[in-house]
Scaffold this active site. Structure first.
Site, PDB file in Angstrom:
ATOM      1  CG  ASP A   1      26.095 -34.412 -15.713  1.00 17.21           C
ATOM      2  OD1 ASP A   1      26.787 -33.478 -16.156  1.00 17.21           O
ATOM      3  OD2 ASP A   1      26.511 -35.582 -15.624  1.00 17.21           O
TER       4      ASP A   1
ATOM      5  CD  GLU B   1      30.774 -37.038 -19.840  1.00 15.64           C
ATOM      6  OE1 GLU B   1      29.556 -37.144 -20.040  1.00 15.64           O
ATOM      7  OE2 GLU B   1      31.309 -35.939 -19.549  1.00 15.64           O
TER       8      GLU B   1
END
Ligand code: BGC
Ligand code: BGC
Length: 856
Positions: free
Chosen positions: A337, A538
């Site tokens: 990621d 996020e």
């Protein structure tokens, strides 16, 4: 495993919870892992077979294919192999880079578009896909003809593309609890993605979210593994097709189960934080989406930013290799990621042999560091730090997935079956499915006096700032990464919630009035107020308790104002998580949690109103896939804990036949854990109410983009620990330039200064210091003198992050009035200077800590 056994295990984990947490906290300090203390085996000696099953994967290896791959790998150069393991981002590579290096894959991050153009057309997307593909198969420079592949975050539809069908975010789909529908949604998403020439989707997120403070709560289907497990298989099949039928056929894309593992279970719901669950709980709760998603054939797994007992997953060999690949049998590849490898202890974004050695197959490496990472990785193989066998395994996995996806046989992106069929993007049939999902995701929490469904032939006032706001109803990961800065015009073909109400009402001969502030000329028969959270993505969505509009209850005031006038009030709540809204519930007669419905807001009104024809009447059918909190502090969920008493339990949801009355709820929030006296200014991102700007005497530029060139100051986003958590500021020395943070309202920060706090920030000096550097604060009126901090900066080592802290007393001594702070931070200089800054906040010193800059 029987349900009973599962329940028992979960209950057990709860019973020991307080001790575990304390223990874990103590362990973090001493750096010992919980397992070694409990007498469990250290990681190296763990046996994955104890907890993890061998999976019966539906997609099987094929001998012929394996032979072909082996012979390809044996002929590749090291540089060609490492290139398969590097995934850069479209903002940081050119087509020529692709020709030169032949990257195995590339991505566009949230809010990254071809030509940096938010309004890029499908043709623009295809043109980029085609150019990258052709460059990748061109062997003139790198000697390689292996096709590249493009990955994108199509997490609720093809959400980076203007005009695409945007489905409700996963939290709403969880409430619908309809696996067949989920498969259809995934199949549609695959098609819209294929229209733009893209091969691969970074979805589904199979996080099981255990703390609603987490900013990614809405990316999870449920707090319970049951729904996540059912959905993971459906979405993987919808995206990729089924093993024995149309697997990765012409209308399918490669899928990614993410983020492996335990992202929804970090302490405090902190994004990218630490999960301290036992291995059994990691499996029972957090891994269920992998069990079903991998079984159904998911070809890629994304490693998670989070840690497990203090070890970052990107570097955890036990989880990535022993558990996932060796034990569970996953034979696709693990992608990292967003520079997640750089967070492993001892790694940086541009160098991280630890990740490959732990089992990471593809480094997701946005930002220009892909180049040094590529070079360093080659050097690390040459020096033996990364064994060639590991590289070969990684490349074999990447090629296996490409072959299964038919990339070696398919025509180029522009020639593929669905490519350029723009009529599919946002097609009516797709939007109809999205609308169905919206209808099924609505959870009715209150319906006193059976106010709903409403007769449509009335005078309906539609109020609230989310009523006619498709961006707000769609949340994060919507065109832009954070879902901010969108207007209704960015959603051609979509509908706001108001649009839907308007159409139902006018069809029936009623009348609608739209007023976000709830004003009206004629008294309405009923008011529908649509309100809720602003979009976020996020860690930017992490919060510290669940109270809605803490300290500024604007929407409550709106509801109360209408109710006080005797108007029946329907509340439609837009949010990425359950929140403590007792007062708002009290102020409304009916209350519906609509989550983040996406581009088809009209689906909401289809359920809210009664239909003349009973055949077409929709009921409220959504059920909570997350428990609803009874206090701001009830953030951690666990429906199997006897002491856990949410306001509305998991599975709750009224239907129209229910005649339940919700009595008035307490509006007193449980005592706030003693207000910490700190003020966040720029921590990962700019914190409300502050706004960042750069400027000089004759110019002031609010910062609204990641790169900004002013007359004297140039600013761009850079990464310190996580993506875009820092800013680099270059002063050209032609005039006095500054970067500052200000708010439209003066803030009373007296409590902070009284708590003996400091102004603290991380600073990296990237150039010589040629003139004096000042830090200042601004107040409503005249506000003290700027502090000259040059002497403190000159000795700092160059190009290294340092924490600088200044006693707030220095500012108050110089005349700053902390009762009225408009600007808590301003850094200025008249000379040329380049610095990077991050983590700006006012906070009390820890015991034994001293400010780096003190005053007499
Ligand atoms: C980028 C987004 C990306 C995100 C991933 C941000 O820095 O701007 O495009 O999706 O990071 O975390
Ligand atoms: C997110 C991922 C996403 C990636 C690419 C990351 O920051 O955690 O979910 O797929 O960025 O945009």
């Amino acid at each position: 495993m029987t349900n009973n056994k599962l329940n028992q295990q979960r209950t057990v984990s709860i019973a020991i919870k307080p001790t575990t947490t304390l223990l874990a906290a103590a362990l973090m300090i001493t750096g010992i892992s919980a397992c070694s203390l409990k007498g469990a085996k250290p990681v190296e000696q763990r046996d994955a077979a104890v907890v993890w099953p061998k999976l019966q994967l539906e997609v099987k290896p094929q001998a012929e294919m394996e032979k072909t791959i082996a012979s390809m790998v044996s002929e590749m150069t090291l540089a060609q192999k490492v290139a398969q393991m590097i995934q850069p981002e479209i903002r940081d590579i050119t087509v020529e880079d692709m020709r030169t290096y032949g990257f195995g894959s590339y991505l566009n991050g949230g809010g990254a578009f071809p030509n940096d153009d938010k309004h890029a057309t499908p043709a623009d997307w295809i043109a980029l896909a085609e150019a990258m593909y052709q460059a990748s198969v061109d062997d003139s420079i790198d000697g390689s003809t292996i096709p590249t592949m493009w990955g994108t975050d199509a997490v609720h539809g093809h959400n980076n593309v203007i005009g695409a069908t945007l489905f409700p975010h996963n939290i709403g789909l969880g409430a619908a609890n309809n696996p067949q529908l989920i498969e259809q949604i995934a199949a549609i998403t695959a098609k819209e993605v294929m229209v733009t020439g893209i091969d691969w989707v970074f979805a589904p997120t199979v996080a099981v979210v255990r703390d609603d403070r987490w900013g990614r709560t809405y990316e999870g289907y449920s707090e319970d593994p049951e729904i996540v497990s059912a959905y993971a298989a459906s979405i993987v099949k919808g995206l990729q097709g089924s093993a024995e039928q149309d697997f990765l056929g012409d209308e399918r894309v490669i899928s990614t189960v993410k983020h492996f593992l335990g992202d929804g279970g970090t302490v405090g719901g902190i994004d990218q934080g630490d999960n301290i669950a036992t291995e059994q709980v990691l499996f029972d709760i957090h891994a269920q989406g992998y069990v079903s998603g991998l079984t159904a054939g998911a070809q890629t797994v994304m490693a998670s930013f989070n840690s497990w007992h203090g070890v970052k997953n990107h570097g955890n060999k036990y989880l990535l290799t022993d558990v996932l690949k060796d034990r569970m049998g996953f034979d696709g590849f693990v992608v990292g990621d967003w520079n997640g490898h750089g967070q492993i202890a001892g790694c940086s974004n541009d160098s991280c042999p630890q990740a490959a050695n732990a089992g990471l197959d593809v480094y997701m490496v946005p930002t220009p560091v892909w180049k040094p990472l590529f070079e360093n990785t080659i050097a690390q193989v040459n020096s033996g730090e990364i064994p060639m066998s590991r590289i070969d395994d990684a490349v074999t996995r990447v090629l296996r997935v490409k072959m299964r996806a038919g990339l070696f046989d398919k025509p180029s992106p522009a020639q593929r079956t669905l490519s350029g069929k723009t009529e599919l993007i946002g097609a009516k049939a797709h939007r109809d499915v999205a609308k169905q999902a919206v209808r099924e995701s609505l959870v009715m929490l209150k319906n006193n006096g059976n106010l709903l469904p409403l007769a449509p032939n009335q005078v309906v006032l539609v109020a609230g700032d989310a009523a006619d706001n498709i961006g707000k109803q769609s949340g994060g990961w919507t065109i832009t990464w954070q879902g901010t800065n969108n207007t209704n015009a960015d959603f051609p073909g979509g509908s706001s919630i108001y649009d839907g109400i308007q159409s139902q009402v006018s069809k029936a001969g009623g009348k609608t009035m739209l007023s976000p502030t709830g004003d009206f000329a004629i008294k309405p028969d009923v008011a529908i107020v649509v309100f809720g959270e602003e979009p976020y993505a996020e860690g930017n969505g992490d919060i510290d308790n669940l109270e809605y509009q803490r300290g500024n209850k604007r929407d409550l005031a709106l509801l109360q104002k209408l109710k006080a006038q005797g108007i029946p009030v329907v509340a439609i709540f837009i949010s990425g998580r359950p929140m403590w809204v007792n007062a708002e519930l009290n102020a409304a007669d009916a209350f519906v949690a609509a989550w983040l419905p996406g581009s088809e807001g009209a689906g909401v009104a289809e359920v809210l109103f009664s239909h003349a024809d009973a055949q077409t009447q929709f009921d409220m059918s959504g059920k909570l896939s997350f428990s609803w909190p009874n206090s701001p502090a009830q953030t951690a969920v666990n429906r199997f804990d006897d002491d856990y008493q949410p306001l509305f339990p998991y599975g709750f949801g009224l239907s129209y036949a229910d005649e339940t009355v919700l009595e008035t709820l307490s509006e007193v929030a449980a005592a706030n854990n003693d207000e910490s006296q700190s003020v966040a200014i720029f921590t990962r991102s700019v914190q409300a109410p502050w706004v960042m700007s750069i400027g000089s005497d004759n110019e002031q530029l609010p910062v609204t983009s990641s790169v900004l060139q002013g007359e004297t100051v140039y600013l761009r986003t850079v990464d310190k620990v996580v993506q875009e958590d820092a800013r680099r500021v270059e002063f050209n020395g032609e005039a006095l330039g500054y970067i500052n943070f200000r708010s439209n309202f003066p803030r009373d920060l007296r409590a902070v200064v009284e708590s003996n706090a400091v102004l603290s920030f991380a600073l990296k000096v990237d150039s010589d210091i040629s003139d004096e550097v000042y830090i200042a604060m601004g107040c409503d009126t005249d506000c003290g003198k700027p502090l000259n901090i040059t002497d403190a900066l000159v000795p700092l080592p160059k190009s290294q992050w340092q924490t600088v802290s200044i006693e707030l007393k220095c500012f108050s001594d110089s005349g700053v009035d902390f009762a009225k702070i408009n600007s808590p931070f301003s850094l200025s200089t008249a000379g040329p200077l380049t610095v990077s800054i991050a983590d700006i906040e006012m906070k009390p010193l820890e015991d034994n800590e001293q400010a780096t800059i003190q005053c007499q």
